[in-house]
Motif scaffolding. Structure first.
Motif, mmCIF file in Angstrom:
data_model
loop_
_atom_site.group_PDB
_atom_site.id
_atom_site.type_symbol
_atom_site.label_atom_id
_atom_site.label_comp_id
_atom_site.label_asym_id
_atom_site.label_seq_id
_atom_site.Cartn_x
_atom_site.Cartn_y
_atom_site.Cartn_z
ATOM 1 N N MET A 6 -89.388 50.842 107.936
ATOM 2 C CA MET A 6 -90.652 50.112 107.968
ATOM 3 C C MET A 6 -90.395 48.615 108.206
ATOM 4 S SD MET A 6 -93.608 50.106 105.006
ATOM 5 C CE MET A 6 -93.624 51.899 104.937
ATOM 6 N N LYS A 7 -89.393 48.072 107.504
ATOM 7 C CA LYS A 7 -89.042 46.669 107.678
ATOM 8 C C LYS A 7 -88.581 46.403 109.109
ATOM 9 C CE LYS A 7 -85.838 43.120 106.024
ATOM 10 N NZ LYS A 7 -84.710 42.821 105.089
ATOM 11 N N TYR A 8 -87.749 47.316 109.652
ATOM 12 C CA TYR A 8 -87.288 47.165 111.039
ATOM 13 C C TYR A 8 -88.480 47.083 111.997
ATOM 14 C CZ TYR A 8 -82.538 48.579 109.587
ATOM 15 O OH TYR A 8 -81.303 48.657 108.999
ATOM 16 N N ALA A 9 -89.456 47.976 111.797
ATOM 17 C CA ALA A 9 -90.617 48.028 112.688
ATOM 18 C C ALA A 9 -91.418 46.724 112.627
ATOM 19 C CB ALA A 9 -91.510 49.211 112.320
ATOM 20 N N VAL A 10 -91.531 46.155 111.426
ATOM 21 C CA VAL A 10 -92.267 44.900 111.276
ATOM 22 C C VAL A 10 -91.584 43.780 112.052
ATOM 23 C CG1 VAL A 10 -92.904 43.091 109.623
ATOM 24 C CG2 VAL A 10 -93.356 45.489 109.082
ATOM 25 N N VAL A 11 -90.259 43.696 111.961
ATOM 26 C CA VAL A 11 -89.528 42.637 112.665
ATOM 27 C C VAL A 11 -89.618 42.834 114.180
ATOM 28 C CG1 VAL A 11 -87.277 41.540 113.002
ATOM 29 C CG2 VAL A 11 -87.975 42.263 110.713
ATOM 30 N N ALA A 21 -84.878 41.447 117.527
ATOM 31 C CA ALA A 21 -84.904 42.009 116.172
ATOM 32 C C ALA A 21 -83.485 42.330 115.697
ATOM 33 C CB ALA A 21 -85.777 43.257 116.138
ATOM 34 N N ALA A 22 -82.665 42.871 116.612
ATOM 35 C CA ALA A 22 -81.276 43.201 116.268
ATOM 36 C C ALA A 22 -80.510 41.943 115.868
ATOM 37 C CB ALA A 22 -80.597 43.888 117.451
ATOM 38 N N GLU A 23 -80.747 40.834 116.578
ATOM 39 C CA GLU A 23 -80.082 39.581 116.249
ATOM 40 C C GLU A 23 -80.526 39.061 114.880
ATOM 41 O OE1 GLU A 23 -80.716 36.744 119.308
ATOM 42 O OE2 GLU A 23 -79.689 37.900 120.865
ATOM 43 N N LEU A 24 -81.824 39.118 114.608
ATOM 44 C CA LEU A 24 -82.342 38.615 113.340
ATOM 45 C C LEU A 24 -81.866 39.453 112.160
ATOM 46 C CD1 LEU A 24 -86.020 37.759 114.367
ATOM 47 C CD2 LEU A 24 -84.247 36.132 113.699
ATOM 48 N N LEU A 25 -81.803 40.772 112.371
ATOM 49 C CA LEU A 25 -81.460 41.683 111.282
ATOM 50 C C LEU A 25 -79.963 41.952 111.186
ATOM 51 C CD1 LEU A 25 -84.345 44.225 111.958
ATOM 52 C CD2 LEU A 25 -84.129 42.826 109.887
ATOM 53 N N TYR A 26 -79.196 41.518 112.212
ATOM 54 C CA TYR A 26 -77.773 41.862 112.312
ATOM 55 C C TYR A 26 -77.566 43.376 112.216
ATOM 56 C CZ TYR A 26 -76.244 37.045 112.342
ATOM 57 O OH TYR A 26 -76.015 35.740 112.699
ATOM 58 N N VAL A 27 -78.377 44.079 112.988
ATOM 59 C CA VAL A 27 -78.304 45.536 113.072
ATOM 60 C C VAL A 27 -78.170 45.897 114.550
ATOM 61 C CG1 VAL A 27 -79.532 47.707 112.672
ATOM 62 C CG2 VAL A 27 -79.702 45.859 110.999
ATOM 63 N N GLY A 28 -77.384 46.903 114.858
ATOM 64 C CA GLY A 28 -77.207 47.297 116.245
ATOM 65 C C GLY A 28 -78.495 47.805 116.882
ATOM 66 N N GLN A 29 -78.650 47.546 118.175
ATOM 67 C CA GLN A 29 -79.847 48.004 118.884
ATOM 68 C C GLN A 29 -80.030 49.523 118.815
ATOM 69 O OE1 GLN A 29 -80.155 46.273 122.856
ATOM 70 N NE2 GLN A 29 -79.075 44.442 122.152
ATOM 71 N N PRO A 30 -78.952 50.317 118.956
ATOM 72 C CA PRO A 30 -79.129 51.776 118.841
ATOM 73 C C PRO A 30 -79.679 52.192 117.483
ATOM 74 C CG PRO A 30 -77.020 51.266 119.865
ATOM 75 C CD PRO A 30 -77.569 49.971 119.353
ATOM 76 N N THR A 31 -79.242 51.489 116.427
ATOM 77 C CA THR A 31 -79.741 51.803 115.074
ATOM 78 C C THR A 31 -81.237 51.537 114.987
ATOM 79 O OG1 THR A 31 -77.602 51.266 114.094
ATOM 80 C CG2 THR A 31 -79.516 51.248 112.626
ATOM 81 N N LEU A 32 -81.689 50.411 115.550
ATOM 82 C CA LEU A 32 -83.115 50.089 115.515
ATOM 83 C C LEU A 32 -83.922 51.088 116.339
ATOM 84 C CD1 LEU A 32 -83.275 46.190 115.806
ATOM 85 C CD2 LEU A 32 -83.429 47.610 113.777
#
Length: 308
Positions: A6-11, A21-32
Motif C-alpha cells: 500500500m505504501k509503495y502504491a502511494v509513493v 519511486a524506486a529511488e525514493l524508497l531504495y527498492v528495486g523496480q521489479p519489486t515495486l
C-alpha cells in the motif's frame, strides 16, 4: 492486504513513476512492479494506467489511494498513541563511514550516557550509499556520508531531493597508514612511486551512485599499487597493517593512541591532492534529540582533536 505494498502504491502515485519511486524508497523496480500487480490482483481492480509518460491513477486507483493514505495515517496514529502510554527506551542510531575519529567520538559518547537512561544504541559502519538508505528507509536517525569533493554538487542535489538536512563536519585529504616497521615509515614524504611494490589495504565497497564500479575504483581509490587486499571492517585492517610491513592504507587521520596501540605510523603524500568531505545527514522531518546532540558534540571534538 499488505501495508508495505500500500505504501509503495502511494509513493508511485505521488511520483507518477516506478523509477522515481524506486529511488525514493531504495527498492528495486521489479519489486515495486510485482507489489503493484499483487495489490491489483488481490483487489480485483486496475490501480494504474501504464504509459510511456509514466504511471497514472485510474478512477478506481484514485479511490484506493485516497483510502490507502487514510489507513497509513491511522496506522501511524495507533503506533504513536500506544507509544505515548508507556515509558519507552531512548533510541540512538547512526550510520557512518569506517573512520577512526568517528569511532573515537562514538566511544566518548557512550561513556556520557547516564546510568539512569534506558537506551538502545545502534552504530553501523558502511559506505555512503548504504548510509543514505539506512537514514531514508531503515529508520537510522543520523548518518555521515563521505565522498570526494568533486562529487559535492551531485550529493547536495540528491540530499535536497531526498529531503535530508546536511551539515559539513570536515574536509580532509587522505594520509598513508603503515606499520612502524614499514620501509615507508622512515620517509617524511612519500611519493606514488614509493607505493608501487607495496600491498594496499582498501575497503571493498566504495560507492558513488550512478557510476559503474570500475569508474568508482578509478575515482575513489588512488591507483598506486598492483596488489590490493579488500576488507570490510576496521579491526582487520589494523591487524594487517601492524603485522605486515609491506602493507599500507589511505585513511582519514587516526587518533594518536590508536597508532600507539597497533604500532602504526601515518605519513603525508603530497602527490595525493584529492579532497574529501564528511557530511552529517538526517531527515528534514526529524528533530534532533538529546542523545543525537550529545553524539554530535563528541563528533566535533574528535574531529578537532584528530583532524584539526
Amino acid at each position: 492486504m499488505n501495508l508495505l505494498h500500500m505504501k509503495y502504491a502511494v509513493v508511485i502515485a505521488e511520483t507518477n513513476s516506478i523509477n522515481k519511486a524506486a529511488e525514493l524508497l531504495y527498492v528495486g523496480q521489479p519489486t515495486l512492479s510485482r507489489a503493484v500487480k499483487e495489490l491489483e490482483s488481490s483487489l480485483g481492480v486496475t490501480i494504474f494506467e501504464r504509459s510511456a509518460k509514466g504511471m497514472f491513477l485510474t478512477p478506481d486507483g484514485e479511490t484506493f489511494i485516497r483510502y490507502a493514505k487514510t489507513v497509513l495515517r491511522q496506522v501511524d496514529a495507533i503506533e504513536e498513541m500506544f507509544q505515548k502510554g508507556r515509558v519507552s527506551k531512548k533510541r540512538f542510531s547512526a550510520s557512518v563511514p569506517r573512520a577512526s575519529y568517528i569511532a573515537e567520538a562514538f566511544a566518548a559518547f557512550s561513556k556520557l550516557i547516564g546510568k539512569d537512561t534506558q537506551a538502545e544504541i545502534f552504530y553501523k559502519e558502511t559506505n555512503s550509499m548504504r548510509t543514505l538508505r539506512n537514514v531514508l528507509q531503515e529508520n537510522y536517525k543520523l548518518g555521515i556520508v563521505r565522498y570526494a569533493e568533486n562529487y559535492d554538487k551531485y550529493y547536495k542535489a540528491m540530499m535536497e531531493e531526498k529531503g535530508l538536512e546536511h551539515e559539513l563536519i570536515t574536509k580532509f585529504r587522505y594520509v598513508l597508514l603503515m606499520s612502524d616497521s614499514s620501509p615507508l615509515a622512515a620517509k617524511e614524504n612519500i611519493t606514488f612511486d614509493d607505493l608501487k611494490d607495496k600491498i594496499e589495504i582498501a575497503h571493498a565497497d566504495p560507492y558513488v551512485p550512478s557510476l559503474p564500479f570500475a569508474q568508482i575504483k578509478k575515482e575513489e581509490l588512488p591507483d598506486n599499487s598492483d596488489r590490493r587486499i579488500f576488507v570490510f571492517e576496521r579491526a582487520s585492517q589494523f591487524e594487517l597493517l601492524s603485522q605486515n610491513p609491506e602493507t599500507f592504507m589511505w585513511v582519514s587521520s587516526i587518533p594518536q593512541k590508536l597508532l600507539q596501540r597497533y604500532g602504526l605510523t601515518q605519513r603525508v603524500c603530497d602527490e595525493n591532492r584529492r579532497v574529501y568531505k564528511d557530511v552529517l545527514i538526517y531527515r528534514r522531518d526529524y528533530t534532533l534529540g538529546k542523545l543525537d546532540n550529545l553524539f554530535i558534540e563528541q563528533l566535533v571534538k574528535a574531529k578537532r582533536d584528530v583532524i584539526g
